[in-house]
Design a protein around this motif. Structure first.
Motif, mmCIF file in Angstrom:
data_model
loop_
_atom_site.group_PDB
_atom_site.id
_atom_site.type_symbol
_atom_site.label_atom_id
_atom_site.label_comp_id
_atom_site.label_asym_id
_atom_site.label_seq_id
_atom_site.Cartn_x
_atom_site.Cartn_y
_atom_site.Cartn_z
ATOM 1 N N ALA A 1 45.698 -9.957 44.406
ATOM 2 C CA ALA A 1 46.248 -10.552 43.186
ATOM 3 C C ALA A 1 45.511 -11.840 42.842
ATOM 4 O O ALA A 1 45.243 -12.122 41.665
ATOM 5 C CB ALA A 1 47.740 -10.827 43.363
ATOM 6 N N ALA A 2 45.166 -12.628 43.870
ATOM 7 C CA ALA A 2 44.401 -13.845 43.631
ATOM 8 C C ALA A 2 43.017 -13.517 43.077
ATOM 9 O O ALA A 2 42.512 -14.184 42.165
ATOM 10 C CB ALA A 2 44.282 -14.650 44.926
ATOM 11 N N ALA B 1 42.222 -10.761 41.403
ATOM 12 C CA ALA B 1 42.386 -10.253 40.046
ATOM 13 C C ALA B 1 42.660 -11.376 39.061
ATOM 14 O O ALA B 1 42.306 -11.273 37.874
ATOM 15 C CB ALA B 1 43.534 -9.242 40.004
ATOM 16 N N ALA B 2 43.285 -12.465 39.552
ATOM 17 C CA ALA B 2 43.576 -13.607 38.680
ATOM 18 C C ALA B 2 42.376 -14.510 38.476
ATOM 19 O O ALA B 2 42.458 -15.495 37.737
ATOM 20 C CB ALA B 2 44.737 -14.413 39.248
ATOM 21 N N GLY B 3 41.244 -14.210 39.142
ATOM 22 C CA GLY B 3 40.030 -14.980 38.926
ATOM 23 C C GLY B 3 39.583 -15.831 40.086
ATOM 24 O O GLY B 3 38.526 -16.465 40.025
ATOM 25 N N GLU C 1 53.431 -11.437 37.156
ATOM 26 C CA GLU C 1 53.523 -12.762 37.756
ATOM 27 C C GLU C 1 52.520 -12.924 38.893
ATOM 28 O O GLU C 1 51.952 -14.007 39.093
ATOM 29 C CB GLU C 1 54.938 -13.011 38.278
ATOM 30 N N THR D 1 49.572 -11.635 39.218
ATOM 31 C CA THR D 1 48.196 -11.795 38.728
ATOM 32 C C THR D 1 48.067 -12.849 37.638
ATOM 33 O O THR D 1 47.011 -12.972 37.025
ATOM 34 C CB THR D 1 47.675 -10.455 38.189
ATOM 35 N N ASP D 2 49.153 -13.598 37.403
ATOM 36 C CA ASP D 2 49.152 -14.667 36.394
ATOM 37 C C ASP D 2 48.771 -14.100 35.018
ATOM 38 O O ASP D 2 48.060 -14.743 34.247
ATOM 39 C CB ASP D 2 48.189 -15.785 36.806
ATOM 40 N N HIS D 3 49.228 -12.855 34.749
ATOM 41 C CA HIS D 3 49.013 -12.180 33.461
ATOM 42 C C HIS D 3 47.521 -12.058 33.111
ATOM 43 O O HIS D 3 47.146 -12.026 31.930
ATOM 44 C CB HIS D 3 49.733 -12.925 32.333
ATOM 45 N N SER D 4 46.687 -11.980 34.149
ATOM 46 C CA SER D 4 45.239 -11.890 33.901
ATOM 47 C C SER D 4 44.780 -10.455 33.675
ATOM 48 O O SER D 4 43.652 -10.236 33.253
ATOM 49 C CB SER D 4 44.468 -12.499 35.080
#
Length: 584
Positions: free
Chosen positions: A163-164, A166-168, A408, A410-413
């Motif tokens: 997830a981190a 994927a979030a960038g 949540e 992936t911080d909507h990324s």
């Protein structure tokens, strides 16, 4: 929302109660009924945050499972559990991620791996329910329940890492490994601290209601604290449950009798709600499928479903063969160590055996050769048992909750409808495994004839041996007490003591007439018909007799001469005897 939630819980409990009454697998029936009910216009559509769902349901369910699990059996089955709970989840993550990425390249490789981590962990609730009803062997149940206790931690750690990404964020392989090590160390450490504190409270506080209430609350504290410290909340709750459950024989009988029905009720309510929630999400998922390239999403979901179903038996059989190879090497090394100790106890090769023998020599009960070998060998699983384990890969609440929490996490990324696609795939895999594998698992178990008849025979032999040992210890206890009674009460005391001792021995051997003998002697003492012998003294004698028998059972279990499950069954019987003392 609160009214809808109460409505859903009440309906789920009612359906589950009906299923239990009819002898059907309650989790599957609740899921199927919820699926059908989700199309009705008056049935509410629950929307619960994934993190909230995990935090509200995982700690009590995992704690209860660990509390009632045998730590000794879990430790013996650890090679099986470790391969399935860590190795299979990691392999499923990679394979599913690669295939999903090839089929949906637009979602990105990190998001595809995230999907693999989400569908990786099976949920043993439904499999355990079916297994208990059909009498699966204890070693199979231990593998399934043990896998479910640690695979969630593996999955959640992988989800956190991917997830981190994927979030960038940039995460290296070493950072991912460090994340896993940190999750294990911090999680287990936090759980042991909470378990130690709760056990100390249970020993100190003579109020089962208060201590059991604390037992309901503290798993949430262990889970939240471990997660806050970047550890595994799952492992924290599991470690806490194992510690408290392993030391439960040292608490009062009232505490043990209070815990069992309490946690059964909690499990029943939460499991009913969780599987109802799974079924009620179908309309939202179907809407997602139809709005976002329906045929493509269905194809991906079916491929992922086929992967998770087919990979499990391949991994179970291949990893078991690999484990048997290493087991033979360990056994050979153990035999060489024993031979080296016999020839020269001071040699370096004999030190592990010598130190182990020195530790066991300090115990009052020596373990048998079979018990020593059980510490070296992992439990053997037949081909039929491995087939059952291979088909027990139903997904559940963890997969669904992680899928719901994807935005949540992936911080909507992950945009362009890809999040909805991943949620739909995860949901279809969850429901598909529950219905396809769950409905056919009982047929498979019956068809293969996988039962616990041999285990029952072994348990009976262990009980017979333990009865003999406890009888010997009890007779020695009574002999010592008799000398003191005769010195204090004379011949009247001897007569009362002999009558009461015969009653105790009859009760220990399972004779119903023993209770009548005990009642008669205590009635005479309470009515004053036995001079100098008081009712309280007879009560104290009974409690001392029970204490001796419990001590023998606990010692035999700790050194591996009887299984922890047999020891707990015997403790239940002795707890009932002590309850009879208090209510007689």
């Amino acid at each position: 929302m609160s009214v809808d939630l109460i409505f859903v819980v009440a309906g789920a409990v009612a359906v589950a109660a009906l299923a239990r009454w009819r002898g059907w697998p309650a989790p599957l029936v609740v899921t199927a009924v919820a699926l059908a009910a989700s199309f009705l216009p008056f049935v509410p559509n629950l929307e619960i945050d994934g993190e909230l769902l995990l935090t509200a349901t995982l700690p009590p369910l995992l704690y209860s499972a660990a509390l009632n699990a045998s730590f000794t059996s879990f430790k013996q089955a650890m090679p099986h559990v470790r391969r399935l709970g860590v190795g299979l989840v990691a392999l499923t993550t990679v394979v599913v991620g690669l295939v999903a990425w090839l089929m949906l390249p637009d979602i990105g490789f990190a998001a595809a791996l995230l999907l693999g981590a989400i569908v990786g962990p099976p949920d043993a609730v439904s499999a355990a329910a079916i297994g208990r009803k059909l009498g699966l062997p204890r070693r199979v149940m231990t593998v399934l329940s043990g896998e479910s206790l640690i695979n969630d931690a593996t999955s959640l750690t992988l989800v956190r890492v991917f997830a981190a990404v994927a979030a960038g964020a940039t995460v290296t392989v070493w950072q991912g490994l460090w994340e896993f090590v940190l999750a294990v160390v911090v999680g287990v450490g936090a759980g042991l601290v909470f378990g130690f504190v709760l056990h100390a409270i249970r020993l100190w506080l003579d109020d089962p209601t208060v201590s059991s209430t604390l037992g309901l609350l503290m798993p949430f504290g262990a889970y939240i604290l471990a997660e806050h410290l970047h550890g595994s909340g799952v492992l924290a709750v599991v470690a806490m449950g194992f510690y408290v459950g392993y030391n439960a024989p040292r608490t009062s009988y009232a505490q043990r009798q209070h815990d069992k029905p309490l946690w059964r009720s909690v499990d029943f309510i939460l499991e009913s709600f969780v599987f109802a929630y799974v079924g009620l999400q179908f309309p939202d998922v179907w809407r997602t499928v139809t709005e976002h390239n329906g045929s493509g999403v269905l194809v991906v979901a079916l491929v992922v479903f086929a992967l998770v179903v087919l990979m499990r038996p391949a991994f179970v059989f291949a990893s078991y063969a690999w484990g048997q190879f290493w087991q033979r090497l360990r056994l050979r090394r153990w035999k060489h160590s024993v031979e080296a100790h016999q020839k020269d106890p001071t040699s370096r090769r004999a030190r592990p055996v010598a130190s182990a023998r020195a530790r066991r020599a300090s115990m009052s009960v020596q373990p048998t050769t079979q018990a020593i070998q059980q510490r070296v060998l992992e439990p053997v699983l037949s081909v039929r048992e491995r087939i059952v384990i291979s088909w027990s890969g139903m997904r559940g609440v963890v997969t669904l909750a992680l899928a719901v929490a994807l935005p949540e996490l992936t911080d909507h990324s992950i945009g362009d409808g890809h999040v909805e696609t991943l949620i739909a795939v995860a949901y279809i895999v969850t429901v598909g495994t529950l219905l396809v594998q769950g409905l056919t698992l009982p047929v498979l178990i019956r068809g293969l004839g996988v039962t616990s008849k041999d285990q029952t025979a072994r348990d009976n032999r262990e009980v017979a041996r333990l009865r003999r040992l406890s009888n010997e210890a009890g007779i020695e206890y009574l002999r010592v007490k008799q000398e003191r009674w005769v010195a204090a009460h004379g011949e009247i005391g001897r007569e009362a003591f002999n009558r009461f001792s015969r009653g105790l021995l009859k009760v220990e051997q399972g004779a119903t007439s023993g209770e009548n003998d005990l009642d008669k002697v205590q009635e005479d003492a309470a009515a004053g018909r036995m001079k100098q012998v008081s009712y309280d003294e007879l009560q104290a004698l009974s409690r001392g007799w029970l204490s001796v028998r419990r001590k023998v059972a606990l010692e035999q279990s700790r050194v591996g001469n009887i299984s922890e499950e047999v020891m707990r069954d015997l403790f239940d019987a002795m707890d009932a005897e002590e309850l009879a003392l208090d209510t007689r």
